[in-house]
Design a protein around this motif. Sequence first.
Motif, PDB file in Angstrom:
ATOM      1  N   THR A   1      34.951  36.761  31.162  1.00 10.49           N
ATOM      2  CA  THR A   1      35.392  37.946  31.939  1.00 10.49           C
ATOM      3  C   THR A   1      34.737  38.385  33.012  1.00 10.49           C
ATOM      4  O   THR A   1      35.555  38.736  34.054  1.00 10.49           O
ATOM      5  CB  THR A   1      35.440  39.084  30.800  1.00 10.49           C
ATOM      6  N   LEU A   2      33.334  38.394  33.235  1.00  8.39           N
ATOM      7  CA  LEU A   2      32.788  38.676  34.274  1.00  8.39           C
ATOM      8  C   LEU A   2      33.195  37.895  35.718  1.00  8.39           C
ATOM      9  O   LEU A   2      33.397  38.447  36.488  1.00  8.39           O
ATOM     10  CB  LEU A   2      31.284  38.723  34.246  1.00  8.39           C
ATOM     11  N   TYR A   3      33.244  36.669  35.492  1.00  8.05           N
ATOM     12  CA  TYR A   3      33.523  35.625  36.355  1.00  8.05           C
ATOM     13  C   TYR A   3      35.191  35.806  36.814  1.00  8.05           C
ATOM     14  O   TYR A   3      35.386  35.899  38.137  1.00  8.05           O
ATOM     15  CB  TYR A   3      33.332  34.111  35.904  1.00  8.05           C
ATOM     16  N   VAL A   4      35.885  36.119  35.969  1.00  9.60           N
ATOM     17  CA  VAL A   4      37.189  36.235  36.395  1.00  9.60           C
ATOM     18  C   VAL A   4      37.450  37.609  37.000  1.00  9.60           C
ATOM     19  O   VAL A   4      38.253  37.700  38.133  1.00  9.60           O
ATOM     20  CB  VAL A   4      38.056  36.265  35.003  1.00  9.60           C
TER      21      VAL A   4
ATOM     22  N   ALA B   1      41.589  39.803  45.613  1.00 10.97           N
ATOM     23  CA  ALA B   1      42.325  41.339  45.985  1.00 10.97           C
ATOM     24  C   ALA B   1      41.848  41.979  47.188  1.00 10.97           C
ATOM     25  O   ALA B   1      42.502  42.198  48.314  1.00 10.97           O
ATOM     26  CB  ALA B   1      42.210  42.207  44.734  1.00 10.97           C
ATOM     27  N   LEU B   2      40.540  41.890  47.514  1.00  7.27           N
ATOM     28  CA  LEU B   2      40.125  42.506  48.858  1.00  7.27           C
ATOM     29  C   LEU B   2      40.465  41.478  50.037  1.00  7.27           C
ATOM     30  O   LEU B   2      40.979  42.106  51.158  1.00  7.27           O
ATOM     31  CB  LEU B   2      38.556  42.408  48.491  1.00  7.27           C
ATOM     32  N   ALA B   3      40.521  40.285  49.856  1.00  6.85           N
ATOM     33  CA  ALA B   3      41.157  39.431  50.866  1.00  6.85           C
ATOM     34  C   ALA B   3      42.303  39.484  51.385  1.00  6.85           C
ATOM     35  O   ALA B   3      42.882  39.648  52.448  1.00  6.85           O
ATOM     36  CB  ALA B   3      40.606  37.860  50.545  1.00  6.85           C
ATOM     37  N   VAL B   4      43.104  39.687  50.288  1.00  8.33           N
ATOM     38  CA  VAL B   4      44.647  39.738  50.542  1.00  8.33           C
ATOM     39  C   VAL B   4      44.917  41.161  51.135  1.00  8.33           C
ATOM     40  O   VAL B   4      45.689  41.293  51.828  1.00  8.33           O
ATOM     41  CB  VAL B   4      45.461  39.398  49.247  1.00  8.33           C
ATOM     42  N   TRP B   5      44.358  42.066  50.535  1.00  7.89           N
ATOM     43  CA  TRP B   5      44.379  43.363  51.227  1.00  7.89           C
ATOM     44  C   TRP B   5      44.085  43.758  52.654  1.00  7.89           C
ATOM     45  O   TRP B   5      44.658  44.234  53.468  1.00  7.89           O
ATOM     46  CB  TRP B   5      43.779  44.499  50.339  1.00  7.89           C
ATOM     47  N   ARG B   6      43.032  42.779  52.975  1.00  7.65           N
ATOM     48  CA  ARG B   6      42.519  42.871  54.199  1.00  7.65           C
ATOM     49  C   ARG B   6      43.392  42.079  55.122  1.00  7.65           C
ATOM     50  O   ARG B   6      43.739  42.558  56.244  1.00  7.65           O
ATOM     51  CB  ARG B   6      40.956  42.255  54.392  1.00  7.65           C
TER      52      ARG B   6
ATOM     53  N   VAL C   1      35.287  39.255  38.951  1.00 10.87           N
ATOM     54  CA  VAL C   1      34.682  39.072  40.380  1.00 10.87           C
ATOM     55  C   VAL C   1      35.572  38.264  41.114  1.00 10.87           C
ATOM     56  O   VAL C   1      35.827  38.667  42.314  1.00 10.87           O
ATOM     57  CB  VAL C   1      33.312  38.423  40.071  1.00 10.87           C
ATOM     58  N   CYS C   2      35.936  37.128  40.663  1.00 11.45           N
ATOM     59  CA  CYS C   2      37.063  36.438  41.338  1.00 11.45           C
ATOM     60  C   CYS C   2      38.185  37.369  41.765  1.00 11.45           C
ATOM     61  O   CYS C   2      38.749  37.336  42.964  1.00 11.45           O
ATOM     62  CB  CYS C   2      37.387  35.047  40.802  1.00 11.45           C
TER      63      CYS C   2
END
Length: 145
Positions: free
Chosen positions: A124-127, A135-140, A129-130
């Motif tokens: 769950t932690l790995y999912v 989401a940050l990359a697509v948002w930017r 973080v990915c």
Amino acid sequence: MEAGPRDTDRDAPDTQHEAGRLSPDGPDELEVAPEVEVELRPARRLRIWQLAPIVGLAAVGSLMFAFPLAFEFGGGGAVVAMLGLLISGCAAGWGMMAARRVGNTWPGLPARGSNERPDWRVVTLYVAVCAVLVALAVWRVARLR
């Protein structure tokens, strides 16, 4: 008269020896140390010819992703940034597959071939973080338009 060791059992039949009895061909089988198996093959590691294309693709992809975001090249910057993100993701996947092939695993996950199940909290932690990074990359990139 013959020279040789004394037969102490004949002299004192009720004495007990702690070291064990000797058989005609050596010590008893009970005192043999356990055998240790040692792997003779060297450990599998990623070689430079495996790492070079992965590192090269990751560097090119991250530069393609970073420069349009930093300098905003105009209308085509978002496309170049998304292509760089795609190339970086491919390099990361390629690197993970190569590392798994030589036997490396992610921290917290069981080794390949073991019958252990992965801990759901680590997965769950790995999912998470990915998902946050994507989401940050697509948002930017979407903000470039």
